[in-house]
Write a protein that holds these residues in place. Structure first.
Motif, mmCIF file in Angstrom:
data_model
loop_
_atom_site.group_PDB
_atom_site.id
_atom_site.type_symbol
_atom_site.label_atom_id
_atom_site.label_comp_id
_atom_site.label_asym_id
_atom_site.label_seq_id
_atom_site.Cartn_x
_atom_site.Cartn_y
_atom_site.Cartn_z
ATOM 1 N N PHE A 22 -9.096 -11.374 -3.693
ATOM 2 C CA PHE A 22 -9.964 -10.968 -2.587
ATOM 3 C C PHE A 22 -11.107 -10.094 -3.113
ATOM 4 C CE2 PHE A 22 -11.004 -7.394 0.208
ATOM 5 C CZ PHE A 22 -11.601 -8.064 1.269
ATOM 6 N N LEU B 58 0.852 -1.189 0.000
ATOM 7 C CA LEU B 58 0.000 0.000 0.000
ATOM 8 C C LEU B 58 0.888 1.239 0.000
ATOM 9 C CD1 LEU B 58 -2.667 -0.690 2.786
ATOM 10 C CD2 LEU B 58 -3.068 -0.623 0.354
ATOM 11 N N GLY C 291 -10.833 -13.784 8.674
ATOM 12 C CA GLY C 291 -11.944 -13.938 9.619
ATOM 13 C C GLY C 291 -13.192 -13.217 9.149
ATOM 14 N N LEU D 148 -7.241 -0.145 2.643
ATOM 15 C CA LEU D 148 -7.904 -1.314 3.261
ATOM 16 C C LEU D 148 -6.849 -2.215 3.902
ATOM 17 C CD1 LEU D 148 -10.321 -3.285 3.701
ATOM 18 C CD2 LEU D 148 -9.689 -4.290 1.494
ATOM 19 N N THR E 251 -11.050 0.193 -6.972
ATOM 20 C CA THR E 251 -9.874 0.149 -6.119
ATOM 21 C C THR E 251 -8.677 -0.200 -6.980
ATOM 22 O OG1 THR E 251 -9.043 -0.681 -3.999
ATOM 23 C CG2 THR E 251 -10.050 -2.303 -5.452
HETATM 24 C C1 LIG Z 1 -6.803 -7.996 1.709
HETATM 25 C C2 LIG Z 1 -7.211 -8.101 3.182
HETATM 26 C C3 LIG Z 1 -7.822 -6.761 3.596
HETATM 27 C C4 LIG Z 1 -8.253 -9.229 3.346
HETATM 28 O O1 LIG Z 1 -8.730 -9.205 4.671
HETATM 29 P P1 LIG Z 1 -9.325 -10.526 5.379
HETATM 30 O O2 LIG Z 1 -9.979 -10.087 6.643
HETATM 31 O O3 LIG Z 1 -8.262 -11.544 5.475
HETATM 32 O O4 LIG Z 1 -10.404 -10.990 4.313
HETATM 33 P P2 LIG Z 1 -11.761 -11.824 4.609
HETATM 34 O O5 LIG Z 1 -11.487 -12.795 5.687
HETATM 35 O O6 LIG Z 1 -12.884 -10.867 4.792
HETATM 36 O O7 LIG Z 1 -11.937 -12.578 3.227
HETATM 37 C C5 LIG Z 1 -13.114 -12.582 2.467
HETATM 38 C C6 LIG Z 1 -12.969 -13.651 1.411
HETATM 39 O O8 LIG Z 1 -11.819 -13.380 0.601
HETATM 40 C C7 LIG Z 1 -10.879 -14.461 0.715
HETATM 41 N N1 LIG Z 1 -9.544 -13.880 0.764
HETATM 42 C C8 LIG Z 1 -8.994 -13.118 1.731
HETATM 43 N N2 LIG Z 1 -7.750 -12.749 1.391
HETATM 44 C C9 LIG Z 1 -7.513 -13.292 0.193
HETATM 45 C C10 LIG Z 1 -6.405 -13.290 -0.671
HETATM 46 N N3 LIG Z 1 -5.278 -12.640 -0.365
HETATM 47 N N4 LIG Z 1 -6.497 -13.960 -1.833
HETATM 48 C C11 LIG Z 1 -7.629 -14.646 -2.156
HETATM 49 N N5 LIG Z 1 -8.731 -14.690 -1.382
HETATM 50 C C12 LIG Z 1 -8.659 -14.014 -0.225
HETATM 51 C C13 LIG Z 1 -11.236 -15.178 1.996
HETATM 52 O O9 LIG Z 1 -10.827 -16.504 1.987
HETATM 53 C C14 LIG Z 1 -12.747 -15.031 1.993
HETATM 54 O O10 LIG Z 1 -13.287 -15.959 1.074
HETATM 55 P P3 LIG Z 1 -14.726 -16.687 1.298
HETATM 56 O O11 LIG Z 1 -15.746 -15.585 1.148
HETATM 57 O O12 LIG Z 1 -14.783 -17.681 0.206
HETATM 58 O O13 LIG Z 1 -14.686 -17.244 2.686
HETATM 59 C C15 LIG Z 1 -5.980 -8.445 4.074
HETATM 60 O O14 LIG Z 1 -5.343 -9.592 3.567
HETATM 61 C C16 LIG Z 1 -4.944 -7.344 4.183
HETATM 62 O O15 LIG Z 1 -5.055 -6.457 5.035
HETATM 63 N N6 LIG Z 1 -3.915 -7.369 3.315
HETATM 64 C C17 LIG Z 1 -2.838 -6.395 3.378
HETATM 65 C C18 LIG Z 1 -3.268 -5.035 2.882
HETATM 66 C C19 LIG Z 1 -3.818 -5.065 1.467
HETATM 67 O O16 LIG Z 1 -3.255 -5.689 0.577
HETATM 68 N N7 LIG Z 1 -4.941 -4.363 1.278
HETATM 69 C C20 LIG Z 1 -5.609 -4.244 0.000
HETATM 70 C C21 LIG Z 1 -5.206 -2.974 -0.647
HETATM 71 S S1 LIG Z 1 -6.429 -2.336 -1.719
#
Ligand SMILES: CC(C)(COP(=O)(O)OP(=O)(O)OC[C@H]1O[C@@H](n2cnc3c(N)ncnc32)[C@H](O)[C@@H]1OP(=O)(O)O)[C@@H](O)C(=O)NCCC(=O)NCCS
Length: 163
Positions: free
Chosen positions: A115, A30, A84, A75, A108
């Protein structure tokens, strides 16, 4: 037991948001944001409150870019609680806010395309977001060699009559 919940950011959260962004920016995930930028845009932020009185453990921001167009930025879910469902909740909070504001196109720029795909976003060419380029990208250190993926969702107005 207390459960994490989403709320709007408050002044006391700014330094923690700054720290979360700094941690991710050192990993190249980010872009960092200065404290001044964060104070200026505090009203854009939702945070994930752990519910136990401790520091926030995640954040997201909805930034209005143009007529009917907004961006999800900054995010982050703390590593300790990833996978979670909190990332999804933080995105939904932004989409709800957009709907309330009458904004139905939200994009975004991300490396987390899988994700965002799960949240209903689709990959688009950056050329469909010209306003973003004028407003922000030209000031980014990565411009014009940006390798982030542009993803867009088009949402429907809330037809419940409530806003
Ligand atoms: C991206 C991020 C916000 C995801 O948060 P999280 O709380 O782990 O995501 P969730 O648990 O809500 O996941 C929702 C769904 O996406 C999936 N998912 C989460 N991270 C994923 C990833 N990196 N790749 C693929 N799928 C992913 C989960 O398995 C879940 O799937 P389901 O609906 O089939 O159960 C987190 O990994 C993060 O903070 N990453 C670092 C910062 C970043 O890259 N931010 C995005 C910048 S725009």
């Amino acid at each position: 037991m207390s459960e994490p919940f989403i709320r709007k950011a408050q002044m006391r959260d700014v330094k923690v948001i700054h720290h979360l962004l700094l941690t991710c920016s050192t990993q190249g995930i980010l872009l960092p944001r200065s404290l001044t930028q964060l104070y200026n845009s505090l009203r854009e932020f939702n945070v994930l409150d752990p519910g136990d009185g401790g520091d926030i453990i995640g954040c997201s921001a909805l930034s209005i870019v143009w007529d009917g167009l907004a961006e999800i930025r900054s995010l982050i879910v703390d590593e300790s609680v990833r996978r979670g469902g909190y990332g999804r909740m933080l995105v939904e909070a932004c989409l709800d806010e957009a709907r309330t504001l009458g904004i139905y196109k939200i994009f975004t720029l991300t490396y987390q395309d899988a994700f965002f795909q799960k949240q209903g976003f689709v990959e688009v060419s950056k050329e469909v977001l010209p306003q973003k380029i004028w407003a922000d990208c030209v000031n980014c250190p990565k411009f014009p060699e940006c390798d982030e993926i542009a993803m867009l969702i088009e949402i429907q107005p809330d037809d419940s009559g409530e806003s």
